[in-house]
Design an enzyme around this catalytic site. Structure first.
Site, PDB file in Angstrom:
ATOM      1  N   HIS A 177       0.278 -11.449   1.268  1.00  0.00           N
ATOM      2  CA  HIS A 177      -0.676 -10.848   0.638  1.00  0.00           C
ATOM      3  C   HIS A 177      -1.747 -11.485  -0.314  1.00  0.00           C
ATOM      4  O   HIS A 177      -2.742 -11.279  -0.458  1.00  0.00           O
ATOM      5  CB  HIS A 177      -0.216  -9.768   0.058  1.00  0.00           C
TER       6      HIS A 177
ATOM      7  N   TYR B 180       0.877  -1.221   0.177  1.00  0.00           N
ATOM      8  CA  TYR B 180       0.018  -0.004   0.016  1.00  0.00           C
ATOM      9  C   TYR B 180       0.709   1.114  -0.017  1.00  0.00           C
ATOM     10  O   TYR B 180       0.467   2.296  -0.177  1.00  0.00           O
ATOM     11  CB  TYR B 180      -1.070   0.139   1.233  1.00  0.00           C
TER      12      TYR B 180
END
Length: 273
Positions: free
Chosen positions: A111, A53
């Site tokens: 992830h 992110y």
């Protein structure tokens, strides 16, 4: 007890606040800092970030500046999906650890089981190699709980076949109409907490007329109904917003749904795009 301070137990022996504040697509800098700070001010005690992110530094700074004791805030970050080797996992962990600057990380996730550029590709061996680094960091106390994201049953079974510690969490895309029943059932049978990202289907649910009437019955918005549904299913919602009013509204989930309404929403499962 407020839903923001109530917790789910994890197989690691730790507990996790039942609602998280998601930071996906919130850019590093004032936007990530301000929205995280606002969430903490409102009462959120669970912040979800990821190295991919690009906003870990702002998230960590907002947590440090909040004036709230570190052990009262639960912070998640994630290993980038592209990293499938031990050396890369260790390097990424040190980067996240330094970016956040909060001491031990509460939850660290793989992830995805494959790189985003090659979704569905086979990286079972790489996931096992990486997971052994996760087990190592967990045993060392640098991470309190460990988990995965976007793993289906086959991915979870493969991981279990070559490692010692089952994931404590699986964070998956989960919302009314997309409840991943097979993966959810498997996780709940194996004491893996399911977290739901995109719990509003990235906004698509908000215009669904089928949900409006049910929401009005409770004096709630469609967003609040949708988030509450996850809690009724023992799935942890991760709503995201940069708007203070929506951040606050997404936390106002201290109500329950009637069994008939839950059943109606169940029947909508896998029918929303």
């Amino acid at each position: 007890m407020s839903v923001l301070t109530d917790t789910f137990p994890l197989a690691s022996g730790h507990s996790i606040p039942k609602v998280g504040f998601g930071t996906w697509q919130i850019p590093e800098g004032s936007e990530a800092y301000d929205s995280t700070a606002e969430a903490l001010k409102i009462g959120y005690r669970h912040i979800d970030s990821a190295l991919a992110y690009g906003n870990e530094k702002s998230v960590g700074r907002a947590v440090r500046d909040s004036g709230i004791a570190r052990d009262e805030i639960y912070v998640t970050t994630k290993l980038p999906a592209e990293i499938k080797d031990a050396a890369g996992a260790r390097e990424a962990f040190e980067t996240s650890f330094g970016n956040l600057d909060l001491g031990p990380i509460d939850l660290w996730l793989i992830h995805a089981p494959w790189p985003w550029s090659d979704m569905g590709s086979d990286h079972r061996a790489g996931n096992i190699e990486v997971w052994k680094v996760f087990e190592e960091m967990h045993a060392a106390g640098r991470v309190r709980s460990i988990g995965v994201s976007n793993f289906d049953v086959d991915d979870l079974e493969s991981l279990a076949s070559g490692t010692d510690v089952r994931p404590h969490v699986n964070q998956i895309r989960w919302f009314i109409g997309n409840t991943q029943p097979e993966t959810t059932a498997y996780c709940q049978q194996h004491d893996i907490l399911v977290e739901g990202y995109s719990p509003l289907a990235t906004g698509k649910l908000l215009d669904d007329d089928r949900l409006t009437g049910i929401a009005e019955k409770y004096g709630k918005s469609v967003a609040q109904l949708s988030l509450r549904y996850l809690l009724e299913k023992d799935v942890l919602p991760l709503p995201k917003s940069v708007t203070p009013e929506r951040i606050r509204a997404n936390a106002e989930l201290d109500f329950s749904l009637d069994a008939d309404d839950v059943a109606t929403l169940d029947q909508l499962s896998n029918s929303v795009d």
